[in-house]
Each structure stands twice: as structure tokens, then as C-alpha cells.
Design an enzyme around this catalytic site. Sequence first.
Site, PDB file in Angstrom:
ATOM      1  N   ASN A  12      24.291  26.946  82.749  1.00  0.00           N
ATOM      2  CA  ASN A  12      25.053  27.212  81.535  1.00  0.00           C
ATOM      3  C   ASN A  12      24.273  28.197  80.667  1.00  0.00           C
ATOM      4  O   ASN A  12      23.116  27.944  80.317  1.00  0.00           O
ATOM      5  CB  ASN A  12      25.278  25.895  80.777  1.00  0.00           C
ATOM      6  CG  ASN A  12      26.174  26.062  79.574  1.00  0.00           C
ATOM      7  OD1 ASN A  12      25.951  26.941  78.747  1.00  0.00           O
ATOM      8  ND2 ASN A  12      27.177  25.218  79.452  1.00  0.00           N
ATOM      9  N   HIS A  15      23.296  29.161  75.479  1.00  0.00           N
ATOM     10  CA  HIS A  15      22.249  29.299  74.461  1.00  0.00           C
ATOM     11  C   HIS A  15      21.462  30.605  74.571  1.00  0.00           C
ATOM     12  O   HIS A  15      20.645  30.891  73.690  1.00  0.00           O
ATOM     13  CB  HIS A  15      21.370  28.059  74.466  1.00  0.00           C
ATOM     14  CG  HIS A  15      22.149  26.852  74.022  1.00  0.00           C
ATOM     15  ND1 HIS A  15      22.685  26.757  72.756  1.00  0.00           N
ATOM     16  CD2 HIS A  15      22.539  25.737  74.676  1.00  0.00           C
ATOM     17  CE1 HIS A  15      23.353  25.623  72.641  1.00  0.00           C
ATOM     18  NE2 HIS A  15      23.279  24.997  73.793  1.00  0.00           N
ATOM     19  N   HIS A  48      30.733  28.107  77.798  1.00  0.00           N
ATOM     20  CA  HIS A  48      31.693  27.393  76.957  1.00  0.00           C
ATOM     21  C   HIS A  48      32.148  28.310  75.825  1.00  0.00           C
ATOM     22  O   HIS A  48      31.364  28.646  74.940  1.00  0.00           O
ATOM     23  CB  HIS A  48      31.012  26.141  76.389  1.00  0.00           C
ATOM     24  CG  HIS A  48      31.919  25.263  75.581  1.00  0.00           C
ATOM     25  ND1 HIS A  48      31.511  24.042  75.077  1.00  0.00           N
ATOM     26  CD2 HIS A  48      33.205  25.415  75.166  1.00  0.00           C
ATOM     27  CE1 HIS A  48      32.496  23.480  74.402  1.00  0.00           C
ATOM     28  NE2 HIS A  48      33.544  24.302  74.432  1.00  0.00           N
ATOM     29  N   ARG A  50      33.842  28.392  72.668  1.00  0.00           N
ATOM     30  CA  ARG A  50      34.284  27.467  71.623  1.00  0.00           C
ATOM     31  C   ARG A  50      35.245  28.146  70.655  1.00  0.00           C
ATOM     32  O   ARG A  50      35.226  29.373  70.502  1.00  0.00           O
ATOM     33  CB  ARG A  50      33.073  26.932  70.848  1.00  0.00           C
ATOM     34  CG  ARG A  50      32.274  25.859  71.583  1.00  0.00           C
ATOM     35  CD  ARG A  50      31.108  25.391  70.742  1.00  0.00           C
ATOM     36  NE  ARG A  50      30.462  24.213  71.320  1.00  0.00           N
ATOM     37  CZ  ARG A  50      30.756  22.962  70.996  1.00  0.00           C
ATOM     38  NH1 ARG A  50      31.700  22.731  70.090  1.00  0.00           N
ATOM     39  NH2 ARG A  50      30.134  21.953  71.566  1.00  0.00           N
ATOM     40  N   ARG A  54      30.638  30.123  68.346  1.00  0.00           N
ATOM     41  CA  ARG A  54      29.272  29.983  67.838  1.00  0.00           C
ATOM     42  C   ARG A  54      28.232  30.558  68.796  1.00  0.00           C
ATOM     43  O   ARG A  54      27.123  30.854  68.386  1.00  0.00           O
ATOM     44  CB  ARG A  54      28.951  28.523  67.543  1.00  0.00           C
ATOM     45  CG  ARG A  54      28.841  27.643  68.771  1.00  0.00           C
ATOM     46  CD  ARG A  54      28.417  26.228  68.424  1.00  0.00           C
ATOM     47  NE  ARG A  54      29.423  25.534  67.626  1.00  0.00           N
ATOM     48  CZ  ARG A  54      29.373  24.227  67.375  1.00  0.00           C
ATOM     49  NH1 ARG A  54      28.372  23.510  67.837  1.00  0.00           N
ATOM     50  NH2 ARG A  54      30.312  23.651  66.666  1.00  0.00           N
ATOM     51  N   HIS A  55      28.569  30.655  70.064  1.00  0.00           N
ATOM     52  CA  HIS A  55      27.622  31.271  71.002  1.00  0.00           C
ATOM     53  C   HIS A  55      28.369  32.240  71.925  1.00  0.00           C
ATOM     54  O   HIS A  55      28.378  33.436  71.667  1.00  0.00           O
ATOM     55  CB  HIS A  55      26.797  30.226  71.764  1.00  0.00           C
ATOM     56  CG  HIS A  55      27.503  28.964  72.158  1.00  0.00           C
ATOM     57  ND1 HIS A  55      28.631  28.938  72.939  1.00  0.00           N
ATOM     58  CD2 HIS A  55      27.194  27.663  71.890  1.00  0.00           C
ATOM     59  CE1 HIS A  55      29.000  27.690  73.152  1.00  0.00           C
ATOM     60  NE2 HIS A  55      28.157  26.887  72.518  1.00  0.00           N
ATOM     61  N   GLU A  75      34.104  26.673  80.534  1.00  0.00           N
ATOM     62  CA  GLU A  75      34.159  25.406  79.815  1.00  0.00           C
ATOM     63  C   GLU A  75      34.958  25.613  78.542  1.00  0.00           C
ATOM     64  O   GLU A  75      34.740  26.581  77.810  1.00  0.00           O
ATOM     65  CB  GLU A  75      32.736  24.934  79.502  1.00  0.00           C
ATOM     66  CG  GLU A  75      32.605  23.458  79.261  1.00  0.00           C
ATOM     67  CD  GLU A  75      31.150  23.019  79.211  1.00  0.00           C
ATOM     68  OE1 GLU A  75      30.568  23.031  78.117  1.00  0.00           O
ATOM     69  OE2 GLU A  75      30.607  22.680  80.283  1.00  0.00           O
ATOM     70  N   THR A 105      26.628  19.715  69.870  1.00  0.00           N
ATOM     71  CA  THR A 105      26.895  19.909  71.279  1.00  0.00           C
ATOM     72  C   THR A 105      27.995  18.931  71.660  1.00  0.00           C
ATOM     73  O   THR A 105      28.401  18.091  70.846  1.00  0.00           O
ATOM     74  CB  THR A 105      25.630  19.666  72.126  1.00  0.00           C
ATOM     75  OG1 THR A 105      25.908  19.953  73.512  1.00  0.00           O
ATOM     76  CG2 THR A 105      25.131  18.236  71.997  1.00  0.00           C
ATOM     77  N   THR A 106      28.519  19.032  72.859  1.00  0.00           N
ATOM     78  CA  THR A 106      29.586  18.128  73.280  1.00  0.00           C
ATOM     79  C   THR A 106      29.055  16.704  73.296  1.00  0.00           C
ATOM     80  O   THR A 106      28.130  16.381  74.032  1.00  0.00           O
ATOM     81  CB  THR A 106      30.101  18.524  74.678  1.00  0.00           C
ATOM     82  OG1 THR A 106      30.485  19.899  74.659  1.00  0.00           O
ATOM     83  CG2 THR A 106      31.303  17.685  75.063  1.00  0.00           C
ATOM     84  N   GLU A 156      33.542  16.047  85.930  1.00  0.00           N
ATOM     85  CA  GLU A 156      32.116  16.187  85.655  1.00  0.00           C
ATOM     86  C   GLU A 156      31.699  14.996  84.814  1.00  0.00           C
ATOM     87  O   GLU A 156      32.207  14.788  83.714  1.00  0.00           O
ATOM     88  CB  GLU A 156      31.805  17.495  84.931  1.00  0.00           C
ATOM     89  CG  GLU A 156      30.315  17.674  84.672  1.00  0.00           C
ATOM     90  CD  GLU A 156      29.942  19.067  84.190  1.00  0.00           C
ATOM     91  OE1 GLU A 156      28.927  19.195  83.477  1.00  0.00           O
ATOM     92  OE2 GLU A 156      30.662  20.030  84.524  1.00  0.00           O
ATOM     93  N   HIS A 199      24.858  17.397  81.436  1.00  0.00           N
ATOM     94  CA  HIS A 199      24.547  17.155  80.023  1.00  0.00           C
ATOM     95  C   HIS A 199      23.216  16.435  79.908  1.00  0.00           C
ATOM     96  O   HIS A 199      23.074  15.280  80.290  1.00  0.00           O
ATOM     97  CB  HIS A 199      25.618  16.357  79.276  1.00  0.00           C
ATOM     98  CG  HIS A 199      25.581  16.606  77.788  1.00  0.00           C
ATOM     99  ND1 HIS A 199      26.164  17.716  77.200  1.00  0.00           N
ATOM    100  CD2 HIS A 199      24.998  15.935  76.779  1.00  0.00           C
ATOM    101  CE1 HIS A 199      25.963  17.689  75.900  1.00  0.00           C
ATOM    102  NE2 HIS A 199      25.249  16.619  75.612  1.00  0.00           N
ATOM    103  N   GLY A 200      22.236  17.150  79.352  1.00  0.00           N
ATOM    104  CA  GLY A 200      20.934  16.574  79.066  1.00  0.00           C
ATOM    105  C   GLY A 200      19.978  16.509  80.242  1.00  0.00           C
ATOM    106  O   GLY A 200      18.874  15.980  80.099  1.00  0.00           O
ATOM    107  N   GLY A 221      22.054  23.526  81.237  1.00  0.00           N
ATOM    108  CA  GLY A 221      21.880  24.702  80.406  1.00  0.00           C
ATOM    109  C   GLY A 221      20.728  24.636  79.427  1.00  0.00           C
ATOM    110  O   GLY A 221      19.732  25.323  79.570  1.00  0.00           O
ATOM    111  N   TYR A 222      20.855  23.782  78.424  1.00  0.00           N
ATOM    112  CA  TYR A 222      19.920  23.798  77.298  1.00  0.00           C
ATOM    113  C   TYR A 222      18.472  23.626  77.743  1.00  0.00           C
ATOM    114  O   TYR A 222      17.591  24.396  77.338  1.00  0.00           O
ATOM    115  CB  TYR A 222      20.309  22.702  76.310  1.00  0.00           C
ATOM    116  CG  TYR A 222      19.527  22.727  75.022  1.00  0.00           C
ATOM    117  CD1 TYR A 222      19.835  23.647  74.020  1.00  0.00           C
ATOM    118  CD2 TYR A 222      18.487  21.838  74.804  1.00  0.00           C
ATOM    119  CE1 TYR A 222      19.120  23.671  72.832  1.00  0.00           C
ATOM    120  CE2 TYR A 222      17.769  21.858  73.623  1.00  0.00           C
ATOM    121  CZ  TYR A 222      18.085  22.779  72.639  1.00  0.00           C
ATOM    122  OH  TYR A 222      17.376  22.804  71.478  1.00  0.00           O
TER     123      TYR A 222
END
Length: 256
Positions: A12, A15, A48, A50, A54-55, A75, A105-106, A156, A199-200, A221-222
Site C-alpha cells: 500500500n 503514505h 486508497h 479517500r 488526504r493522501h 481501495e 486510518t480505517t 480481506e 492492517h497493522g 503499507g504503513y
Amino acid sequence: MPHPSAIRLGLNVDHVATLRNARGGARPDPVRIALAAIAAGADGITAHLREDRRHIRDTDMARLKAEIPKPLNFEMAATPDMIRIALETKPHAVCLVPERREELTTEGGLDVVGQRDSLAPSIARFGDAGIRVSLFIAADAQQIEMAAQLRAPAIEIHTGGWCDAVVDGHTEKADAEWRRIVEGVALAKSAGLEVHAGHGLDYATAETIAALPEIVELNIGYFMMGEALLVGIAETVRTMRAAMDRGRATLKTRMA
């Protein structure tokens, strides 16, 4: 059919765009990072778009679709505007997620049960357009069963609760969340769904979850963007790929 040990890594790049947008301008470029990640072994790219941009921006999605040689996973929230953009972009896949403007974040999985009537036509439209749909949901039996009823090709599993508990050292909560994931992915597989997770995730949790044979794709991603600031995106992708392969190797051992 793919070998049961096959597992894909989706990166992802949201960021990268977050960092770019903090200063304005064109750098760092999410597309350039995506291409470098693919060269290092990533199997696909997730981004993603949004509502508040924002990104990732519309032009990022268009360039990713045009320039990367691997699948693009778009996404998005299932809003009319996003559905229109996704159908125009024609990515390999869309992942439908919940979205609140004020969230960082989601924060949780999509409520497929509660939104059945609104999601059904969207899933059908994407299917008619040849775009694979995945639903980002918790490892909850009702949500998984509804995803199958709606004939979504894939889900997912939201791994954030488990990953946070692992990082925070909350062993009992981590164990409970892990059991939910194990049971959820087994149910999803038995219902005919392709199973992804994300996620995470970091190196350790990605290695652990890669040992579940039902899961064929991880989207991360992050954490990887943070690591890339230290060692570069190529080394980060290679290290993550190696962690996933170690996890999958335990599956091969069990099957031997």
C-alpha cells in the site's frame, strides 16, 4: 490452481502520498515507489482514494493503472463518486472499506450485514466490469457468511486488533484475536471466498499469518513505509517477502 503455498504481497503506497502532500509538489512519487517495490518482489500495489484526498489523488490512481506492470488494488468506500472513478480507472481489483472522514486510518471492518442492500448492486457492477471485488471485514462469522451470499469473490480480514494486541504485549487479547482470525479464514475458505488479510502487519505478524494456508494475499503499507525510510523500499520488500516465505515454509513442513 495455484500451489497451496503461494501467497502474494501487496504494497500500500498511501503514505508515500501523505509525505508528498505534507510539503506539496510531486515528491516523493507514489508511482516511482510502486515501481521500485515491484522490481524488488511485490506482487501488486494497493492505494486508497479517500473522499477527502488526504493522501492518494485521482491522478495517482490513473498513473498507477497506466504505469505499473502488476495488479492495482483500488481501495475505496462504496460511494457513487468512488464507484464511478473505479469503473473509469478499471483496476484489477477494488477493496471496499468503511470510511469516516475524521478517522486517522480505517478503524474496523465493513458492516456487510447492515449494508447488504447497498453493497449488492455495487459488487454486481464491478463483477460485470471484470473487476475483482474484495470486502474488508472483521473475522466475524456473520460478516463472512454475508460476503459469500453477496457473491463477492474475495474478502480481506482486518488484522488490526490482533496486531495491536501483539505489539502492546496484551497476550490474552492477542490470543483471542488470533483464534478469531484462524476460525474466520477457515470459514471463508469453506464458503468459497478467496481470503486476503491486512492492517497493522509487521515482519513478525506477517510471518505468523502467512502460515495460514487459506490466506493467499497480504496487503501491507504503513509499517513498510516506515521501514523504507531507514533501509529503502527494495530492502523492505525483500525482508517482508522473506518473512512471509518463512511463515509459508511451516505450511510446507506440515503438508510433507
